[in-house]
Write an enzyme that holds these catalytic residues in place. Sequence first.
Site, PDB file in Angstrom:
ATOM      1  N   LYS A   1     -11.198 -12.575   4.758  1.00 27.72           N
ATOM      2  CA  LYS A   1     -12.328 -12.182   5.584  1.00 27.72           C
ATOM      3  C   LYS A   1     -13.424 -11.662   4.664  1.00 27.72           C
ATOM      4  CE  LYS A   1      -9.978  -7.880   6.879  1.00 27.72           C
ATOM      5  NZ  LYS A   1      -8.566  -7.948   6.519  1.00 27.72           N
TER       6      LYS A   1
ATOM      7  N   ASP B   1     -16.105  -2.235   4.263  1.00 29.27           N
ATOM      8  CA  ASP B   1     -15.022  -1.303   3.934  1.00 29.27           C
ATOM      9  C   ASP B   1     -14.771  -1.222   2.429  1.00 29.27           C
ATOM     10  OD1 ASP B   1     -13.920  -3.810   3.605  1.00 29.27           O
ATOM     11  OD2 ASP B   1     -11.910  -3.153   4.165  1.00 29.27           O
TER      12      ASP B   1
ATOM     13  N   ARG C   1       0.850  -1.193   0.000  1.00 32.12           N
ATOM     14  CA  ARG C   1       0.000   0.000   0.000  1.00 32.12           C
ATOM     15  C   ARG C   1       0.881   1.236   0.000  1.00 32.12           C
ATOM     16  NH1 ARG C   1      -4.407  -2.194   4.377  1.00 32.12           N
ATOM     17  NH2 ARG C   1      -4.941  -3.973   3.081  1.00 32.12           N
TER      18      ARG C   1
ATOM     19  N   ASP D   1     -12.796  -2.638   0.193  1.00 28.71           N
ATOM     20  CA  ASP D   1     -12.747  -3.840  -0.647  1.00 28.71           C
ATOM     21  C   ASP D   1     -13.680  -4.944  -0.157  1.00 28.71           C
ATOM     22  OD1 ASP D   1     -11.062  -4.126   1.589  1.00 28.71           O
ATOM     23  OD2 ASP D   1      -9.835  -5.633   0.588  1.00 28.71           O
TER      24      ASP D   1
ATOM     25  N   THR E   1      -1.502 -11.087  13.784  1.00 26.02           N
ATOM     26  CA  THR E   1      -2.388 -10.236  12.988  1.00 26.02           C
ATOM     27  C   THR E   1      -2.081 -10.429  11.503  1.00 26.02           C
ATOM     28  OG1 THR E   1      -2.559  -8.619  14.733  1.00 26.02           O
ATOM     29  CG2 THR E   1      -2.972  -7.830  12.516  1.00 26.02           C
TER      30      THR E   1
ATOM     31  N   ASP F   1     -14.000  -6.628   2.723  1.00 25.93           N
ATOM     32  CA  ASP F   1     -13.664  -7.760   3.596  1.00 25.93           C
ATOM     33  C   ASP F   1     -13.916  -7.463   5.078  1.00 25.93           C
ATOM     34  OD1 ASP F   1     -11.520  -6.049   3.826  1.00 25.93           O
ATOM     35  OD2 ASP F   1      -9.992  -7.517   3.238  1.00 25.93           O
ATOM     36  N   ARG F   2     -14.034  -6.188   5.441  1.00 25.63           N
ATOM     37  CA  ARG F   2     -14.309  -5.863   6.851  1.00 25.63           C
ATOM     38  C   ARG F   2     -15.799  -5.647   7.079  1.00 25.63           C
ATOM     39  NH1 ARG F   2      -9.674  -2.077   9.413  1.00 25.63           N
ATOM     40  NH2 ARG F   2      -7.882  -3.210   8.590  1.00 25.63           N
TER      41      ARG F   2
ATOM     42  N   SER G   1      -7.753  -1.254   0.835  1.00 27.26           N
ATOM     43  CA  SER G   1      -8.689  -1.641   1.884  1.00 27.26           C
ATOM     44  C   SER G   1      -9.516  -0.462   2.407  1.00 27.26           C
ATOM     45  CB  SER G   1      -7.918  -2.331   3.007  1.00 27.26           C
ATOM     46  OG  SER G   1      -8.812  -2.872   3.925  1.00 27.26           O
ATOM     47  N   HIS G   2      -9.433  -0.227   3.706  1.00 29.88           N
ATOM     48  CA  HIS G   2     -10.240   0.790   4.361  1.00 29.88           C
ATOM     49  C   HIS G   2      -9.615   2.182   4.252  1.00 29.88           C
ATOM     50  CE1 HIS G   2      -7.130  -0.852   6.820  1.00 29.88           C
ATOM     51  NE2 HIS G   2      -7.106   0.269   7.497  1.00 29.88           N
TER      52      HIS G   2
HETATM   53  C1  G16 Z   1      -5.236  -6.061   7.019  1.00 28.45           C
HETATM   54  C2  G16 Z   1      -5.173  -7.541   7.090  1.00 28.45           C
HETATM   55  C3  G16 Z   1      -5.873  -8.007   8.343  1.00 28.45           C
HETATM   56  C4  G16 Z   1      -5.272  -7.357   9.559  1.00 28.45           C
HETATM   57  C5  G16 Z   1      -5.269  -5.876   9.393  1.00 28.45           C
HETATM   58  C6  G16 Z   1      -4.500  -5.301  10.541  1.00 28.45           C
HETATM   59  O1  G16 Z   1      -6.594  -5.691   6.933  1.00 28.45           O
HETATM   60  O2  G16 Z   1      -5.795  -8.099   5.957  1.00 28.45           O
HETATM   61  O3  G16 Z   1      -5.801  -9.388   8.409  1.00 28.45           O
HETATM   62  O4  G16 Z   1      -5.990  -7.658  10.706  1.00 28.45           O
HETATM   63  O5  G16 Z   1      -4.656  -5.537   8.182  1.00 28.45           O
HETATM   64  O6  G16 Z   1      -4.000  -4.105  10.260  1.00 28.45           O
HETATM   65  P1  G16 Z   1      -2.906  -3.396  11.148  1.00 28.45           P
HETATM   66  O7  G16 Z   1      -1.585  -4.053  10.864  1.00 28.45           O
HETATM   67  O8  G16 Z   1      -3.012  -1.986  10.681  1.00 28.45           O
HETATM   68  O9  G16 Z   1      -3.323  -3.568  12.574  1.00 28.45           O
HETATM   69  P2  G16 Z   1      -7.186  -4.942   5.674  1.00 28.45           P
HETATM   70  O10 G16 Z   1      -8.676  -4.929   5.867  1.00 28.45           O
HETATM   71  O11 G16 Z   1      -6.542  -3.576   5.768  1.00 28.45           O
HETATM   72  O12 G16 Z   1      -6.726  -5.728   4.497  1.00 28.45           O
END
Ligand code: G16
Length: 543
Positions: free
Chosen positions: A376, A277, A22, A279, A344, A281-282, A113-114
């Site tokens: 997720k 969110d 990212r 994409d 995580t 998944d959340r 993502s978010h």
């Molecule tokens: C991503 C991962 C998740 C993880 C999250 C944690 O979420 O896919 O499995 O729990 O990051 O983020 P951080 O390291 O900031 O605590 P996502 O939804 O951003 O893809």
Amino acid sequence: MNIEIVPGKPIDGQIPGTSGLRKKTRIFMQSGYLENFIQAIFNAIGGAGGKTFVVGGDGRFFNARAIQTIIRMAVANGAVKMIVGRNGLLSTPAASHLIRLNGTDGGLILSASHNPGGIDEDFGVKFNTPNGGPAPEKITNEIFRQTTILESYAIVTGPDIDLNEIGHRTIGDMQIEIVDPVADYLVLMQTLFDFDSLRALFASGFSMRFDAMHAVTGPYATAILEDALGAPAGTVQNAIPLENFGGGHPDPNPVWAKPLVDLMMSDASPDFAAASDGDGDRNMILGRGIYVTPSDSLAVLCANAHLASGYKSGLSGVARSMPTSRAADRVADKLKIGCFETPTGWKFFGNLLDAGMATICGEESAGTGSNHVREKDGLWAVLLWLNILAVRRETVVDILKAHWREFGRNYYSRHDYEEVDTAIANDLVADLQSRLGDLPGKDIQGHQIETADNFTYADPVDGSISEKQGIRIGFEGGARAVLRLSGTGTEGATLRVYLEYFEPDPDRHDIDPQVALAPIAAAINEIAKISRRTGRVGPDLMT
Ligand code: G16
């Protein structure tokens, strides 16, 4: 069609622990940056020759352009087929499903993502492996290594491919199949949930609001909730995916989805609300007058999953990330099923799901999912909640209170300190790490420290070891604080402090979580010297 071999150049393509790459969108837009990263992915997996991939993204700014580049590079690298979501859209869980359904050699998912979208905001690329899940560390490390030694990338020239119509196209020797992003995902959901009971629930007058936050789940939620299940038009709000998500953060939490939370706390509240969110998944789950923490949601879903047809024979096990509250462990205990604590990052669940050791997984960061895909899945969580509500015909509040009465309540909150100077954040963690051995036995503000360590995970399937996955401080009586640096930020460091305390007494289940957790928050602040080192008086975000 000409294949061009363009000189490559090393890029900063280091993939942090928890996600794909990212960066600010403008970095991805720099000449050759995306191309070098995509070539590094192809090289890291032994080339793209003869392979099939899924590609799609959350529709954010640069999504469509990036897909055109990826298609041209796949052709030049000898791929035989690409399955692309119409208009370049695919939610992360739907992409995971398409990879599995079509037995492809993996997929490229474009999303941050978010995180917000736009030319001055964030973009991202992640590679998912043939099991449908995020690439494990050995592959992401190899991708990064490839970015440092890349000599050239290959791309074909030619006009853009029209991605707006479902159907087949060819470019050179590669087939492109443009698919409806929702169709196969909807079929999958119909195999897991009892759509007749869900239709009956909505027909009975049950009211719901789903906030798609102008992100990718809009078309999915509209097709499933309104078209297939008969929820009234308007149930899904902010349903049109926009390149900048309407200027907001597509992050379903009480801060960024505040209007939805306010609605649920008001007299005009529907029975149930949810959000997803960027994409898809959340998820965030709300009942009338109540926000369900992701950790509690995971526990409730595990305890009730058997009410949905796809899980009626029970769960093989449950897995949660280490900082997630231990509410789900109590359910697993009672169900006498396996319970796993992973670092995580969704990728750590992959082996457990593939081996059939876990059926449902969840994370405090608003992710819940099951073995139906290897990501997720926000809408899946919403549909499982709806299925439970359709069977139990109780309110969300009543379900939650009954759950706490049965299992006790794990008070839980995450405190985030955002955009902390990276050097300060690293020093804070390093200093705490160096003192861990001295902490057990110390009394901090009346709280006795029992344990202090930095979490090491030994994968029970392949034996791989992941070290330093988060500092855990355990207090007498079972309270716990966890501290780690986020792996998903794009600016500075985000310090996350996770607080938990278990309350078995039902007469004490109605305390404000921030009040219940204040003593632990104060203790970890003193132990890690958070305010002193960061200069912050408190966290920027409490979820
Ligand atoms: C991503 C991962 C998740 C993880 C999250 C944690 O979420 O896919 O499995 O729990 O990051 O983020 P951080 O390291 O900031 O605590 P996502 O939804 O951003 O893809």
